[in-house]
Design an enzyme around this catalytic site. Structure first.
Site, PDB file in Angstrom:
ATOM      1  N   CYS A 116       0.824  -1.211   0.000  1.00 60.20           N
ATOM      2  CA  CYS A 116       0.000   0.000   0.000  1.00 60.20           C
ATOM      3  C   CYS A 116       0.858   1.261   0.000  1.00 60.20           C
ATOM      4  CB  CYS A 116      -0.899   0.028   1.237  1.00 60.20           C
ATOM      5  SG  CYS A 116      -2.207  -1.203   1.228  1.00 60.20           S
ATOM      6  N   LYS A 161      11.475   0.445  18.116  1.00 60.18           N
ATOM      7  CA  LYS A 161      10.098   0.940  18.148  1.00 60.18           C
ATOM      8  C   LYS A 161       9.169  -0.255  18.029  1.00 60.18           C
ATOM      9  CE  LYS A 161       8.286   2.777  14.442  1.00 60.18           C
ATOM     10  NZ  LYS A 161       7.976   3.633  13.276  1.00 60.18           N
ATOM     11  N   VAL A 164       4.809  -4.487  14.432  1.00 62.26           N
ATOM     12  CA  VAL A 164       4.175  -5.795  14.261  1.00 62.26           C
ATOM     13  C   VAL A 164       5.026  -6.671  13.352  1.00 62.26           C
ATOM     14  CG1 VAL A 164       2.170  -7.008  13.326  1.00 62.26           C
ATOM     15  CG2 VAL A 164       1.853  -4.930  14.680  1.00 62.26           C
ATOM     16  N   ASP A 306      -5.727   0.616  11.242  1.00 68.19           N
ATOM     17  CA  ASP A 306      -6.486   0.029  10.134  1.00 68.19           C
ATOM     18  C   ASP A 306      -7.987   0.285  10.234  1.00 68.19           C
ATOM     19  OD1 ASP A 306      -4.263  -0.868   8.839  1.00 68.19           O
ATOM     20  OD2 ASP A 306      -4.502  -2.981   9.355  1.00 68.19           O
TER      21      ASP A 306
END
Length: 422
Positions: A116, A161, A164, A306
């Site tokens: 994206c 940091k 995910v 999201d």
């Protein structure tokens, strides 16, 4: 090129919808199957473009992959260790192949991935984590190349940091490392917990998942096993918002409330009646006034980035104005100019959007810019007056399983059409 043609209506979106498995758990689990020396079965895998690409990549590496309800993977015959550009150019998740390859085979290379267009998503954190486990990493000719002499070595790693993607990379690679790895400042998302549960199902020793400290005790080999992918909390939230903005009543089945507590709390704050059961969530907006809410995205268990685009639309259609602050990704308000083309009111100041008090939407031709933005445009089209054409819907095919069929079942008038037919 396909588009969505939507005939808007003031009819509420109501009914039942069955939630698919989570893309963000299915992808890392499929890549983690490269660690297994015996066959694995993964159930509740959504039918998405990124899943298809991942399955094709596993085949290219030498794994046997089939889908008959569940996805069956036998990675015992993997004999290629390169994820090539032609397969991974559209999917940033391909970086998750690197950790399992170097952990099990001592080498691997992945073309720098795409995905994206919502800002920088550097692979630096993945690389740094693997280096701390003993891998040598080079960036050459557009590829990330990893090697290790012998086995990876367990390490005490503090993530620079919360990430995910990098948490998954390090966790997967550490399962076959020599010794114990302690990963601090780890991400806590449910999809990480689900990936860890899969790893344990095939013989890994992972603990602490769901907290900010994950411990992985390395083992010499991983076998086979069975795992069912957790429900998609973002798809769940998307359909709940669709019902809320249309004044509808919905039951989302095959999902869990604990996966999206921050989202449910904001929906209740917005005026919705939310009820939950063991494997379902209902939302009723009948006769209720939608109220704008303030949102600040942050790593789990806070409000997920999201769901930001969907709540941007909710605030636009609500009474009052709400402030949305995006702290995870830059450049993630690209859906707002498209919604403004439909008549929405919003102001963007840096990483903050102020929206609300839109007096109805009008159908228009709009363009999806990323996966979640496309969902907000589709929902907007369902509640707008007139016809909406959503272009570049290949974005939505990356993350939503049969969204047009599910919306149709709720009363929407939406169809997938080829550009030549418009």
């Amino acid at each position: 090129m396909y588009k969505f043609r939507i005939q808007g209506s003031d009819k509420p979106l109501s009914g039942e919808v069955t939630i698919s498995g989570a893309k963000n758990a299915a992808l890392p689990i499929l890549f983690a199957s490269l660690l297994a020396e015996e066959p694995v079965e993964v159930a509740n895998v959504p039918k998405l473009r990124d899943v298809d690409t991942t399955m094709e990549l596993l085949k290219r590496l030498g794994a046997e992959v089939s889908r008959n309800g569940s996805v069956h993977i036998d990675a015992s015959g993997v004999n290629d260790f390169c994820a090539p550009y032609d397969l991974v150019k559209t999917m940033r998740a391909s970086i998750w192949a690197l950790g399992p390859l170097v952990a099990r085979f001592g080498k691997g290379q992945v073309s720098l991935p795409g995905g994206c267009a919502i800002g920088a998503r550097p692979v630096d954190l993945h690389i740094h984590g693997l280096e701390q486990l003993g891998a040598t990493i080079k960036l050459e000719e557009g590829y990330v190349k990893a090697e290790v002499d012998g086995r990876l070595k367990g390490a005490h790693i503090v993530m620079d940091k919360v990430s995910v993607g990098a948490t998954i990379t390090v966790m997967c690679a550490a399962t076959l490392a020599e010794g114990t790895t302690v990963l601090e400042n780890a991400a806590r998302e449910p999809e990480i917990v689900d990936t860890a549960n899969f790893l344990n199902a095939i013989g890994a020793k992972v603990s602490g998942m769901g907290t900010d400290t994950i411990t992985i005790e390395g083992v010499e080999r991983l076998g086979g096993g069975y795992h069912e992918v957790v429900a998609d909390r973002i798809e769940t939230g998307t359909f709940l918002v669709a019902a809320a903005v249309s004044g509808g009543k919905i039951v989302c089945k095959n999902t869990k409330a604990h996966l999206l507590e921050a989202v449910l709390a904001k929906l209740e704050e917005a005026g919705a009646d939310v009820q939950t059961g063991d494997d379902w969530i209902s939302l009723d907006m009948t006769g209720r006034e939608l109220k704008a809410v303030n949102i600040r995205t942050a790593p789990h268990p806070a409000f997920p980035t999201d769901m930001q685009a969907q709540f941007t639309l909710l605030n636009m259609m609500a009474k009052g104005s709400g402030i949305i602050t995006e702290t995870i990704f830059e450049n993630r308000f690209m859906h707002i100019p498209e919604l403004q083309r439909m008549g929405a009111h919003a102001e963007i100041e840096g990483n903050t959007a102020i929206c609300g008090d839109t007096d109805g939407l009008s159908g228009a031709q709009v363009m999806a810019t990323d996966l979640r933005a496309s969902a907000s445009l589709v929902i907007a089209g369902c509640i707008a007056k007139g016809e909406t054409i959503v272009d570049r819907i290949y974005h939505i095919a990356r993350g939503y399983d049969k969204i047009e069929d599910k919306l149709t079942a709720l009363g929407a008038n939406i169809e997938r059409v080829h550009s030549d037919d418009l």
